[in-house]
Design an enzyme around this catalytic site. Sequence first.
Site, PDB file in Angstrom:
ATOM      1  N   GLU A 147     -59.103 -29.911 -49.047  1.00  0.00           N
ATOM      2  CA  GLU A 147     -60.256 -29.911 -49.146  1.00  0.00           C
ATOM      3  C   GLU A 147     -61.030 -28.989 -48.661  1.00  0.00           C
ATOM      4  OE1 GLU A 147     -62.747 -33.525 -48.001  1.00  0.00           O
ATOM      5  OE2 GLU A 147     -61.409 -33.367 -46.733  1.00  0.00           O
TER       6      GLU A 147
ATOM      7  N   ARG B  30     -43.109 -34.158 -41.177  1.00  0.00           N
ATOM      8  CA  ARG B  30     -42.614 -35.786 -41.078  1.00  0.00           C
ATOM      9  C   ARG B  30     -41.233 -35.945 -42.359  1.00  0.00           C
ATOM     10  NH1 ARG B  30     -47.960 -36.752 -39.214  1.00  0.00           N
ATOM     11  NH2 ARG B  30     -48.450 -36.007 -41.301  1.00  0.00           N
TER      12      ARG B  30
END
Lengths: 256, 182
Positions: B106, B69
């Site tokens: 994560e 993006r």
Amino acid sequence: MMQKAFVFSSSNPISLQLSTPVTPPVNAVFPELSRGWIASSSPLQPPVLRLRNHQRALPPLLCSASDSATNQQRMASQDGKDPRISKISSAIRVIPDFPKPGILFQDITTLLLDVEAFRDTIDLFVERYRGKDISVVAGIEARGFIFGPPIALAIGAKFVPMRKPNKLPGEVISEEYSLEYGTDKMEMHVGAVQAGDRALIIDDLVATGGTLSAAIRLLERVGVHVVECACVIELPELKGRERLGDTPLFVLVSSA
Amino acid sequence: MSAYRDKDPRIHGIQSKIRVVPDFPKPGIMFQDITTLLLDPKAFKDTVDLFVERYKGKNISVVAGIEARGFIFGPPIALEIGAKFVPLRKPKKLPGKVISEEYVLEYGRDCLEMHVGAVEPGERALVVDDLIATGGTLCAAMNLLERVGAEVVECACVIELPDLKGRERLNGKPLYVLVESH
């Protein structure tokens, strides 16, 4: 039709920056190397078919079937290759054996490092599509995301990303397409486009045309008219152009 | 620093075009979807303009955009301010010789790559992405640029999730965003 692009008046910094101040000659949109258009005079392509696509793709301004003979002449004699093309072409780097042995990869990242050449690339597309009532620019992940948005902004169109599976967060429609081995899927957000929208599809390169034709199918399924596919580079030997059926293809550079 | 706080009149329009999609990519996450912003030509243009107004004339020669993006917002900015556009990509996408920077997710690790030779020492660079969350990706991007001797002038994102404290992770590098989402 009054375009939404009224906000893109001449005082708009983006369009001022990107377009050259002089009005390009009519044939500037047919750079010599985009042989698909010149191919109307080629023995391999029936001239009428090519021009008929041409007319359907764009309003009569550029080309009309009734003028076909004159236009063929105009295009064929227009040996004035747009001077921007050779700079663009030479800015593209070829990398052998990527992603696998035997493939000559056309690397556009070096074009993006050349500010003038990148700007010229966008300008060539914008000059072709501005004022043609195009409401959607669909860009194919990921290199279509680099060229599509500047074009969309300059012509006042929406930008719609066409993505690999599971990237778009909302409700999507999918289209499967063939790879050399196996298949892949392309997705678009539901509601991004409307029936009746006029669309361009942008990618950096067309090879076999598989990805572009999946994008065409996705858009046509929801009632969009795909006006043209536009790529920086074509690999003509892979015959991608034929795979696009009735949808015209415009390219800046042809790499045989 | 954020335009949101500065209350530029264009911000409201931009913010209202961003769609929040709950439970994507997994339950509990409120995904900030910028694709709806891209469907509004005026709001998309305003987004780019806000960055261009900030960075034009500041001698920035490189805009680095983070896949994918960042590829949407970076090039229009780069074109307008007269800078090179450098894509920072997931592994094995860039065809030429690359340098890589690993970063922590994560669960597990990922890697960001940049072409060798794309950026020269002493160049002034921006890093652009649609959103900053924990700052891990932006940090990796900055490291890549600094390793080749570039100066990262600022990181620029459309959206910040301030609760994830990404700003602090940027080692004192300035961050500019248009919209904050709590």
